[in-house]
Design a protein around this motif. Sequence first.
Motif, PDB file in Angstrom:
ATOM      1  N   VAL A  85      35.340  35.619  42.467  1.00 27.91           N
ATOM      2  CA  VAL A  85      36.399  34.626  42.631  1.00 27.91           C
ATOM      3  C   VAL A  85      36.322  33.645  41.475  1.00 27.91           C
ATOM      4  O   VAL A  85      35.256  33.143  41.135  1.00 27.91           O
ATOM      5  CB  VAL A  85      36.253  33.875  43.968  1.00 27.91           C
ATOM      6  N   GLU A  86      37.468  33.388  40.861  1.00 25.47           N
ATOM      7  CA  GLU A  86      37.520  32.415  39.778  1.00 25.47           C
ATOM      8  C   GLU A  86      38.587  31.389  40.081  1.00 25.47           C
ATOM      9  O   GLU A  86      39.778  31.706  40.112  1.00 25.47           O
ATOM     10  CB  GLU A  86      37.800  33.100  38.443  1.00 25.47           C
TER      11      GLU A  86
ATOM     12  N   SER B 106      32.131  29.708  41.105  1.00 26.19           N
ATOM     13  CA  SER B 106      33.557  30.031  41.006  1.00 26.19           C
ATOM     14  C   SER B 106      34.305  29.156  40.009  1.00 26.19           C
ATOM     15  O   SER B 106      35.471  29.421  39.708  1.00 26.19           O
ATOM     16  CB  SER B 106      34.217  29.890  42.383  1.00 26.19           C
TER      17      SER B 106
END
Length: 474
Positions: free
Chosen positions: A181-182, A206
Amino acid sequence: MDKLLCDELVQEIFQRLPPSTSSSVSLVSKRWLYLYRTSKTSLSLRLTPHDYTIPSLSSLLSHYPFLSSLSLLLPPDPTTTKSTTFADHLLLLVSSFCPQLHSLRFLAGPVSLSSLTSLSAACTQLTYLCINLSRPLFLMWILNFPSLKELSILVCSGEGLEQAVDVNTEYGFCADDDSDVELGLESLCLSGIGADDWGLGWLWRSCRKLKKLQFRSCEGIGDGGSFSSFVSCLQGVQEVELRTCRTIIDGVLVKLAENCDSLTSLLVYDGGSREGLLRFFSQSHCNLQKLDLRLPLDLKNDHLLAVAMNFRSLSSLKLQSCCLVSGEGLRALGAAVSSGLEELALVNCDVVEREPGLLSTLGQNFRQLRKLDLSYNEMLVDKELASMLVSCNYLVDLRLRGCKGLTNAAMVSVFKSCKYLENVDIIRCCGIQAEAIEFFVMNSPQLRQVQVEQSKISDAAKTWASHKFIEAFA
């Protein structure tokens, strides 16, 4: 006459009015009241913790349908015992009436996960969010705000976000916690993180697009004392602020020195570490350009010498209440960074008063200065100030607030040396009188703003300032 102008043109005029006068147009007629409200895109409210607050806010927000920026502040009241539910009701009102928000500052108490979910569904364009949260920390809700670029979280004691969550989610983890997840966050500010708080490990991993990171009154970084996840967010960070964070400053500075070559700005206030600061200044490989320190008992000459050796590209240096620094350190720093420094602040620094001739030397070193702040050096005298200003001919911003030792002669020196000056602050300069201010205002062609007590502005100076669009205020 009221109907000669179309609605769109009247609204455009309202948007261009200064804040101090814009609200008065709503008194002209019902039409103007309606147009004024529908032209408003920004609103700031200070609330009270009473039962009538919720219906009153509901009625008020219904009249401002095009808000893009909203600030709600509910100061803590020890006489009341409002729970998370009260803040949730307020946040739900925001979700209902303000779907076009881009910026929300909501400091009306801790909010629950369900109210944040409702906010994310209603305000899909939100790019800035400032909120209160209670322990335990649970932050996966951030995924519901894909447009969010700036996030500020203030942790406060009290009931948790969700009392029924399981042991994993209450610490900020979930089944797919290790998924790739970014987040789009570019700025993150955390206040009140405790030494035993968990839940931020996922956030650090993240946030790979962070450019600005702020810690305020924090005793931990939200990962149970571990910095292993924290380093994941540092590549690309350009600005770091640490305010009253003595417990974590060593760890943060070490990780910055080892993992953050992109850092250009560092601020440390009230809670430094002599060893940690010296290690950072000596070992960091970043191209630091702005340094702002308020460290009464932690900054010494060896720190300034390390800065002089390692950060020769400084463009801004601000020191406040740094009483252990001497002229030796400042002179060494001045010689090292003389060509590029454009902003210097020595606020309430004893060395300015202890060492005659220091300001003259600094002026000769920093001839390219554009901004100078010598506020609250109460014993600063006219001669010392003049000896510096004679070399600083390109100043556009000068702040001398609280310099009680200055007299009318100081303003003459400012006039003679600072021909490009646009902004000056001389509030609480007891020795500078009205006649000197009048002379300065009427003979400074580039002046745009002067901060001084109203009692010191003569009628002639006020008239001249009005004609030349000079803003004079206390």
